[in-house]
Scaffold this active site. Sequence first.
Site, PDB file in Angstrom:
ATOM      1  N   SER A  89       0.830  -1.209   0.000  1.00 62.27           N
ATOM      2  CA  SER A  89       0.000   0.000   0.000  1.00 62.27           C
ATOM      3  C   SER A  89       0.865   1.259   0.000  1.00 62.27           C
ATOM      4  O   SER A  89       0.472   2.291  -0.553  1.00 62.27           O
ATOM      5  CB  SER A  89      -0.968  -0.004   1.181  1.00 62.27           C
ATOM      6  OG  SER A  89      -0.273   0.121   2.395  1.00 62.27           O
ATOM      7  N   ASN A  90       2.048   1.185   0.594  1.00 62.58           N
ATOM      8  CA  ASN A  90       2.938   2.361   0.559  1.00 62.58           C
ATOM      9  C   ASN A  90       3.476   2.595  -0.847  1.00 62.58           C
ATOM     10  O   ASN A  90       3.575   3.735  -1.290  1.00 62.58           O
ATOM     11  CB  ASN A  90       4.070   2.207   1.574  1.00 62.58           C
ATOM     12  CG  ASN A  90       3.610   2.603   2.963  1.00 62.58           C
ATOM     13  OD1 ASN A  90       3.387   3.781   3.231  1.00 62.58           O
ATOM     14  ND2 ASN A  90       3.413   1.621   3.827  1.00 62.58           N
TER      15      ASN A  90
ATOM     16  N   LYS B 294      17.439 -10.935   7.017  1.00 59.96           N
ATOM     17  CA  LYS B 294      18.313  -9.878   6.479  1.00 59.96           C
ATOM     18  C   LYS B 294      18.542 -10.071   4.992  1.00 59.96           C
ATOM     19  O   LYS B 294      18.263 -11.150   4.443  1.00 59.96           O
ATOM     20  CB  LYS B 294      19.635  -9.841   7.239  1.00 59.96           C
ATOM     21  CG  LYS B 294      20.351 -11.168   7.284  1.00 59.96           C
ATOM     22  CD  LYS B 294      21.517 -11.124   8.266  1.00 59.96           C
ATOM     23  CE  LYS B 294      22.176 -12.497   8.336  1.00 59.96           C
ATOM     24  NZ  LYS B 294      23.279 -12.579   9.263  1.00 59.96           N
TER      25      LYS B 294
ATOM     26  N   MET C 113      10.593  -6.503   5.094  1.00 57.54           N
ATOM     27  CA  MET C 113      10.751  -7.029   6.441  1.00 57.54           C
ATOM     28  C   MET C 113      12.107  -7.725   6.643  1.00 57.54           C
ATOM     29  O   MET C 113      12.184  -8.809   7.220  1.00 57.54           O
ATOM     30  CB  MET C 113       9.581  -7.964   6.775  1.00 57.54           C
ATOM     31  CG  MET C 113       8.223  -7.280   6.651  1.00 57.54           C
ATOM     32  SD  MET C 113       8.108  -5.679   7.509  1.00 57.54           S
ATOM     33  CE  MET C 113       7.997  -6.249   9.187  1.00 57.54           C
ATOM     34  N   ARG C 114      13.141  -7.093   6.139  1.00 62.95           N
ATOM     35  CA  ARG C 114      14.502  -7.592   6.313  1.00 62.95           C
ATOM     36  C   ARG C 114      15.415  -6.436   6.690  1.00 62.95           C
ATOM     37  O   ARG C 114      15.179  -5.306   6.244  1.00 62.95           O
ATOM     38  CB  ARG C 114      15.042  -8.217   5.016  1.00 62.95           C
ATOM     39  CG  ARG C 114      14.441  -9.544   4.714  1.00 62.95           C
ATOM     40  CD  ARG C 114      14.932 -10.090   3.390  1.00 62.95           C
ATOM     41  NE  ARG C 114      14.230 -11.315   3.148  1.00 62.95           N
ATOM     42  CZ  ARG C 114      14.643 -12.521   3.545  1.00 62.95           C
ATOM     43  NH1 ARG C 114      15.814 -12.655   4.118  1.00 62.95           N
ATOM     44  NH2 ARG C 114      13.907 -13.582   3.334  1.00 62.95           N
TER      45      ARG C 114
ATOM     46  N   HIS D 103       8.643   3.383   8.909  1.00 63.40           N
ATOM     47  CA  HIS D 103       8.477   2.539  10.097  1.00 63.40           C
ATOM     48  C   HIS D 103       7.182   2.936  10.808  1.00 63.40           C
ATOM     49  O   HIS D 103       6.946   4.131  11.049  1.00 63.40           O
ATOM     50  CB  HIS D 103       9.680   2.707  11.033  1.00 63.40           C
ATOM     51  CG  HIS D 103       9.573   1.830  12.229  1.00 63.40           C
ATOM     52  ND1 HIS D 103       9.804   0.462  12.169  1.00 63.40           N
ATOM     53  CD2 HIS D 103       9.204   2.097  13.504  1.00 63.40           C
ATOM     54  CE1 HIS D 103       9.595  -0.055  13.367  1.00 63.40           C
ATOM     55  NE2 HIS D 103       9.224   0.903  14.185  1.00 63.40           N
TER      56      HIS D 103
END
Length: 208
Positions: free
Chosen positions: A15-16, A67, A94-95, A113
């Site tokens: 969505s971002n 990561k 999400m890393r 964030h």
Amino acid sequence: MSKLKIGILGSGAGSNMQSIVDAIEAGELDAEIRLVMADVPDAKILDRARRHSIPCRYLDCAPWKTKLEGPAEDLCISLLKEADVDTVVLAGFMRIVKPGLLGAFPGRVINIHPALLPAFPGVHGWTQALDYGCKVAGVTVHFVDAGTDTGPIIVQRAVPVMEDDTPETLHARIQVQEHIAYPEALRLIASGRCRIDGRRVRIAPPQS
Ligand code: GAR
């Protein structure tokens, strides 16, 4: 002023990314998204990119789970360079990104964030804020440095925490502000008005 050449890394709904696409299409952000990559093969962010004819691909980050490192990092950097990207936008990625990527795009890796940093770094910032009993939560857009969610802050936006909030309702309220904050931060970068000065991001007044 220079048109941003953006590469986006994501893991989820996108969505971002959509808010950035919408700002570009509305003529509110002077930028072009040159490549979208996701570390989840069926992530919705890739569907959204396809719908807008933006080049996109899955990036296999195995064997690492949390990561971006090793051969996947090398591949990611070379694909971003091939696509002539100058600004790397983490949009729900999400890393943890490592010095290899940061060194390849110095001062040009941006993250969003879902908390008012420095409070509640890491995962599920909105749940952390709710569990802590905060009355105010929010979103931060920041330059990425070697730490986790520690880089200089470009934009923050706050939302109230309501009595009857659940993690889902609070996250939804934060996301409304995310979709304003990310285009706003990128607009500031595109305008050349942002300068990193130690921990602070100095924003010059607009030229008249
Ligand atoms: C957003 O809430 C973003 O702030 C968060 O993941 C969500 C992605 O949503 N990012 C982090 O938690 C990074 N640590 P989206 O895929 O719909 O943009």
